[in-house]
Design an enzyme around this catalytic site. Structure first.
Site, short mmCIF file in Angstrom:
data_model
loop_
_atom_site.label_atom_id
_atom_site.label_comp_id
_atom_site.label_asym_id
_atom_site.label_seq_id
_atom_site.Cartn_x
_atom_site.Cartn_y
_atom_site.Cartn_z
N GLY A 96 0.74 -1.19 0.09
CA GLY A 96 0.09 0.15 0.04
C GLY A 96 0.89 1.09 -0.09
N ASP A 121 1.66 -1.30 -4.88
CA ASP A 121 0.44 -0.67 -4.79
C ASP A 121 -0.36 -1.27 -6.27
OD1 ASP A 121 -1.11 1.68 -3.07
OD2 ASP A 121 -1.81 1.29 -5.02
N HIS A 263 -9.27 -1.09 18.28
CA HIS A 263 -8.93 0.23 17.47
C HIS A 263 -10.27 0.56 16.82
CE1 HIS A 263 -7.01 3.39 15.37
NE2 HIS A 263 -7.35 2.81 14.10
#
Length: 393
Positions: A96, A121, A263
């Protein structure tokens, strides 16, 4: 909050006998009229606190031991010991190359973390362009890292650490849990390549929903829990410190605080262990202010999403990822909040959750179990149950 302290003339007289010329009055203290008259009469100033206190000098344990041994025998000579040096990674791979991945690459290059930084990516040209852009900065920064980029997952080969940030980002109104199905496919594709081409790598998952995607990475790679970490508590703890610093009017460097749990909406900031200038929060903040800071942490990521309209936070998550990498390569020591698969710690088993842990070259070294309040322990358990429910465990 503790009951307010009543300061009378006896307390002022006691301060005078101790030779003090300043009497600290903390927020919430009640000072009687007679105490004020006594203070004026004996020349003691009543000063609003909390006052800044000088830090006590600290001596390294090894230095203290050398001094003791020298006093026993002046002929004794301390053995030479090379200072501890952070390990430089051979290769760091980033799956990424968007906002978070690109910022991680930039920070890693500036900090001289690795010999090679590989960006991957699926967007044609994005990773290669980012890598070339970073290489172009080296003529100014002098950075030694060489950056490469491309669309193929074969670029993870030989990486010591792989940071996975790929996946769809949140949009306004979305929760992190809304991304489970679509981003799980991304994680499985990345895991297949990591398992075959970088079987010894430590994997740091940043893709949301983070705890659930860390579970997916563990399943798909088959790696032991030591090798698969989730970046969450580092970011949420940074947001907690910032909120407390803003509320109390100090700098974030004066604040010690961390956040555990998931999270997401079930994250668990830990006020009982937080300190401002080394003192409990209620010395500086009211219960309502502390609660507001907790809420600010939980909604922090959503606040960024709402402002950006498309996409989520990128800079703070990148710094949080670098913090984990620094612990792995011994540039930092001590416990750091990180999402890992729990195996009985904190009374929780079989689910990934953010907890304080020690990291090293092999990833997880050990979990540090802290004494929490009953409310904080309940919040941690609730986070574990919520993750189990979302994953159908």
């Amino acid at each position: 909050m503790a009951a307010p302290r009543v300061i009378g003339s006896d307390a002022v007289e006691d301060a005078r006998r101790r030779g003090r010329i300043v009497f600290e009055v903390l927020p919430g203290d009640i000072v009687t009229a007679l105490a004020r008259e006594t203070a004026e009469r004996v020349g003691i100033a009543l000063v609003d606190g909390p006052l800044e206190r000088p830090q006590a000098p600290r001596t390294d344990g090894a230095v203290s031991m050398r001094r003791v041994l020298y006093r026993r025998s002046p002929k004794w000579v301390a053995p030479s010991r090379a200072p501890r040096k952070a390990r430089r990674l051979g290769k760091l791979a980033l799956v990424g190359a968007g906002g978070v991945g690109g910022n991680v690459a930039h920070l890693a290059a500036m900090a001289d973390i690795a010999d090679e930084i590989a960006l991957i990516d699926i967007t044609p040209g994005l990773a290669a362009a980012t890598a070339l852009d970073l290489n172009h900065t080296s003529g100014i920064t002098g950075a030694r890292a060489r950056c490469v980029g491309g669309e193929t997952m074969e670029l993870v080969a030989g990486a010591e650490v792989v940071v996975v940030t790929a996946g769809r980002a949140r949009r306004p109104g979305m929760t992190r849990a809304d991304l489970i199905d679509v981003n799980a496919r991304v994680i499985r594709q990345a895991a297949e390549a990591i398992r075959s081409d970088a079987p010894n790598a430590i994997v740091i998952v940043v893709t949301n929903p983070l705890d659930e995607m860390t579970v997916e990475m563990l399943r798909a790679t088959g790696f032991p829990r030591e090798q698969v970490l989730g970046m969450a508590g580092t970011l949420d703890s940074s947001r907690f410190r910032n909120a407390l610093a803003m509320a109390s009017g100090v700098t974030p460097a004066d604040v010690e605080a961390f956040t555990l749990g998931s999270h997401g909406d079930e994250m668990a900031p830990i006020p009982s262990r937080a300190r401002i200038k080394g003192r409990p929060l209620d010395v500086f903040l009211s219960a309502d202010q502390i609660e507001a800071c907790v809420k600010d942490v939980i909604t922090g990521g959503g606040q960024v999403v709402a402002l950006k309209k498309s996409g989520s936070a990128t800079i703070a998550p990148a710094h949080a990822s670098i913090e984990l990498i620094d612990h792995i390569r011994d540039a930092r020591t001590g416990p750091v909040p990180v999402s890992i698969m729990l195996q009985g710690e904190y009374g929780i088993d079989g689910v990934v959750l953010g907890v304080p842990a020690h990291l090293g070259a092999g990833g997880l070294v050990e979990v540090e179990e802290l004494r929490l309040t009953e409310t904080e322990q309940v919040a941690l358990q609730a986070a574990a149950e919520a993750i189990r429910e979302r994953l159908g465990l």
